[in-house]
Motif scaffolding. Structure first.
Motif, short mmCIF file in Angstrom:
data_model
loop_
_atom_site.label_atom_id
_atom_site.label_comp_id
_atom_site.label_asym_id
_atom_site.label_seq_id
_atom_site.Cartn_x
_atom_site.Cartn_y
_atom_site.Cartn_z
N VAL A 130 5.61 -4.63 -13.40
CA VAL A 130 4.73 -3.46 -12.14
C VAL A 130 3.88 -3.39 -12.09
N TYR A 131 2.94 -3.96 -10.89
CA TYR A 131 0.87 -4.06 -10.99
C TYR A 131 0.33 -2.48 -10.59
N LEU A 132 -0.19 -2.19 -10.71
CA LEU A 132 -0.71 -1.08 -10.23
C LEU A 132 -1.98 -1.62 -9.62
N SER A 133 -2.74 -1.17 -9.05
CA SER A 133 -4.51 -0.66 -8.66
C SER A 133 -4.89 -0.03 -9.56
N GLU A 134 -4.21 1.21 -9.85
CA GLU A 134 -4.53 2.24 -10.67
C GLU A 134 -4.02 2.71 -11.60
N THR A 159 0.99 -1.10 -0.12
CA THR A 159 -0.20 0.35 0.16
C THR A 159 0.97 1.01 -0.18
N VAL A 160 0.70 2.08 -1.63
CA VAL A 160 1.57 3.35 -0.94
C VAL A 160 1.04 4.31 -0.73
N ASN A 161 1.32 5.16 0.60
CA ASN A 161 0.21 6.85 0.17
C ASN A 161 1.56 7.20 -0.11
N LEU A 162 1.29 8.15 -0.91
CA LEU A 162 1.19 9.43 -1.70
C LEU A 162 1.65 10.65 -0.75
N ARG A 198 -1.91 1.02 -4.63
CA ARG A 198 -1.48 -0.50 -4.07
C ARG A 198 -0.83 -1.27 -5.86
N MET A 199 0.92 -2.14 -5.13
CA MET A 199 1.30 -2.51 -5.91
C MET A 199 2.07 -3.52 -5.75
N VAL A 200 2.44 -3.96 -6.43
CA VAL A 200 3.53 -5.35 -6.63
C VAL A 200 4.32 -5.48 -7.63
N THR A 201 5.51 -5.78 -7.75
CA THR A 201 6.34 -5.70 -8.96
C THR A 201 6.67 -7.71 -8.61
N GLU A 202 6.53 -8.23 -10.11
CA GLU A 202 6.87 -9.69 -10.22
C GLU A 202 7.70 -9.71 -11.06
N TYR A 203 9.10 -10.93 -11.18
CA TYR A 203 10.22 -11.12 -11.41
C TYR A 203 9.78 -12.30 -12.91
N PHE A 204 10.15 -11.62 -14.11
CA PHE A 204 10.15 -13.26 -14.85
C PHE A 204 11.09 -13.61 -15.82
N PRO A 205 11.91 -14.76 -15.15
CA PRO A 205 13.55 -14.59 -15.83
C PRO A 205 13.68 -15.45 -17.62
N THR A 211 -10.00 -7.04 -9.25
CA THR A 211 -10.73 -5.27 -9.35
C THR A 211 -9.33 -4.61 -8.58
N GLY A 212 -8.67 -5.06 -7.75
CA GLY A 212 -7.57 -4.86 -6.80
C GLY A 212 -6.07 -4.55 -7.38
N LEU A 213 -6.31 -5.01 -9.00
CA LEU A 213 -4.88 -4.44 -9.72
C LEU A 213 -5.42 -3.77 -10.68
N GLN A 214 -5.40 -3.24 -11.16
CA GLN A 214 -5.85 -2.41 -12.50
C GLN A 214 -5.08 -2.69 -13.87
N HIS A 215 -3.72 -2.28 -13.73
CA HIS A 215 -2.69 -1.94 -14.51
C HIS A 215 -1.07 -2.40 -14.65
N MET A 216 -0.72 -2.47 -15.91
CA MET A 216 0.58 -3.48 -15.61
C MET A 216 1.62 -2.60 -16.38
N ALA A 217 2.66 -2.75 -15.95
CA ALA A 217 3.48 -1.51 -16.80
C ALA A 217 4.87 -2.46 -17.09
#
Length: 215
Positions: free
Chosen positions: A150-154, A124-127, A208-215, A179-185
């Motif tokens: 990078v997955y973001l809630s918006e 949970t990222v508070n700006l 909200r943000m989570v970053t996943e790795y894909f080798p 619905t919790g994650l809406q966008h991917m970069a």
């Protein structure tokens, strides 16, 4: 004043004048500034100087041979088409973290950059508020070399840097898996390198943000 005493006095004054004068002989040019050391990894990368040893962070399509500080062409590199990126399961695994964690919370600050690189963690990222809107800059140390998502809630602006060097966001995509994650970069990062992720400006105060790795 007796003559011997007068001579001693004049000699002492002369010594003081010499001591207080210029330390360098007149007419000699000032010493030159040392020349800046060239980067052995350039022009296809840049050097990282660390306590464990120096190493080359090479550009995409180049690699550093073992025990050498130089970037050479990677014969196995397959160039990407512009905008080409494999988003895999479109966020299905990332959405699992929305329901199951683990969870962490960070708050943006002007004085420091909180880290957002805990493995498989939903943040949970508070700006923080600025005149342009809410924004925040965070540190992310890559735990592998390859593709990251990078997955973001918006969908908000995301910019990435390595120091002052901009890192391209290769592709972006909307996801509807949850619905919790809406966008991917999509990014391509290098193991052991610390990047800065800047989110915003946006009208949202929290993401909200989570970053996943894909080798």
């Amino acid at each position: 004043m007796h003559l011997p005493l007068r001579r001693s006095f004049l000699a002492a004054c002369g010594a003081v004048l010499v001591a207080c004068g210029d330390s360098e002989p007149a007419g000699e040019p000032p010493p030159e500034d040392p020349q800046e050391q060239e980067d052995p990894c350039a022009p296809h990368g840049h050097i990282h100087r660390e306590a464990e040893g120096d190493w080359c962070h090479c550009d995409r399509g180049y690699l550093a041979p073992e025990e050498q500080l130089v970037c050479v062409v990677d014969p196995h590199h397959v160039p990407r088409e512009e905008g080409e990126f494999d988003f895999g399961d479109d966020g299905e695994h990332a959405c699992w973290h929305v329901a199951n964690g683990p969870y962490a919370s960070v708050t943006a600050s002007e004085s420091r950059m909180p880290r957002v690189d805990a493995f498989h963690t939903l943040y949970t990222v508070n700006l923080r508020q600025t005149a342009e809107g809410s924004t925040g800059t965070f540190q992310f140390k890559a735990f592998g070399t390859g593709d990251f998502i990078v997955y973001l809630s918006e969908h908000v602006p995301l910019t990435v840097h390595e120091g002052t060097i901009p890192v391209a966001v290769i592709a972006e995509k909307h996801t509807t898996v949850c619905t919790g994650l809406q966008h991917m970069a999509g990014l391509e990062l290098t193991e052991g390198v610390t990047y800065t992720f800047t989110l915003g400006p946006t009208s949202l105060a929290q993401l909200r943000m989570v970053t996943e790795y894909f080798p």
